[in-house]
Design a protein around this motif. Structure first.
Motif, PDB file in Angstrom:
ATOM      1  N   GLU A 151      36.722  33.280  34.361  1.00  0.00           N
ATOM      2  CA  GLU A 151      37.984  34.035  34.344  1.00  0.00           C
ATOM      3  C   GLU A 151      38.083  34.877  33.074  1.00  0.00           C
ATOM      4  O   GLU A 151      38.492  36.035  33.114  1.00  0.00           O
ATOM      5  N   LEU A 152      37.694  34.314  31.947  1.00  0.00           N
ATOM      6  CA  LEU A 152      37.711  35.052  30.691  1.00  0.00           C
ATOM      7  C   LEU A 152      36.728  36.217  30.730  1.00  0.00           C
ATOM      8  O   LEU A 152      37.058  37.333  30.324  1.00  0.00           O
ATOM      9  N   ASN A 157      35.828  37.864  33.228  1.00  0.00           N
ATOM     10  CA  ASN A 157      36.341  38.875  34.159  1.00  0.00           C
ATOM     11  C   ASN A 157      37.683  39.470  33.716  1.00  0.00           C
ATOM     12  O   ASN A 157      38.270  40.271  34.446  1.00  0.00           O
ATOM     13  N   SER A 158      38.158  39.114  32.539  1.00  0.00           N
ATOM     14  CA  SER A 158      39.493  39.525  32.085  1.00  0.00           C
ATOM     15  C   SER A 158      39.550  40.902  31.438  1.00  0.00           C
ATOM     16  O   SER A 158      40.635  41.374  31.113  1.00  0.00           O
ATOM     17  N   GLU A 208      38.780  41.591  28.474  1.00  0.00           N
ATOM     18  CA  GLU A 208      39.162  41.443  27.067  1.00  0.00           C
ATOM     19  C   GLU A 208      38.055  41.902  26.131  1.00  0.00           C
ATOM     20  O   GLU A 208      38.319  42.280  25.002  1.00  0.00           O
TER      21      GLU A 208
END
Length: 66
Positions: free
Chosen positions: A32-33, A35-36, A38
């Motif tokens: 998830e990170l 794919n964020s 960021e």
């Protein structure tokens, strides 16, 4: 329990598993990170590669250029 990684242990081009170990996250949360949006990631087919410098700049709070 797996050993967490230090920033010196990270390879120049990382996989999601490196983020998972470095931050002590679950497999799902690490993806998830990644794919964020960021930090910069490179997608090669289904593979996700993360430049160490981009990730560490995000982690230490440095801004990315838009």
């Amino acid at each position: 329990m797996t050993k967490e990684l230090s920033s010196e242990d990270l390879p120049e081009v990382m996989d999601v598993k490196h983020i998972q170990k470095f931050l002590g996250l679950s497999h799902v949360t690490a993806y998830e990170l990644a794919n964020s949006n960021e930090f910069h990631v490179v997608r090669i087919g289904r593979r996700i590669k993360i430049p160490k410098q981009s990730f560490l700049e995000w982690f230490y709070g440095k801004k990315q250029d838009a």
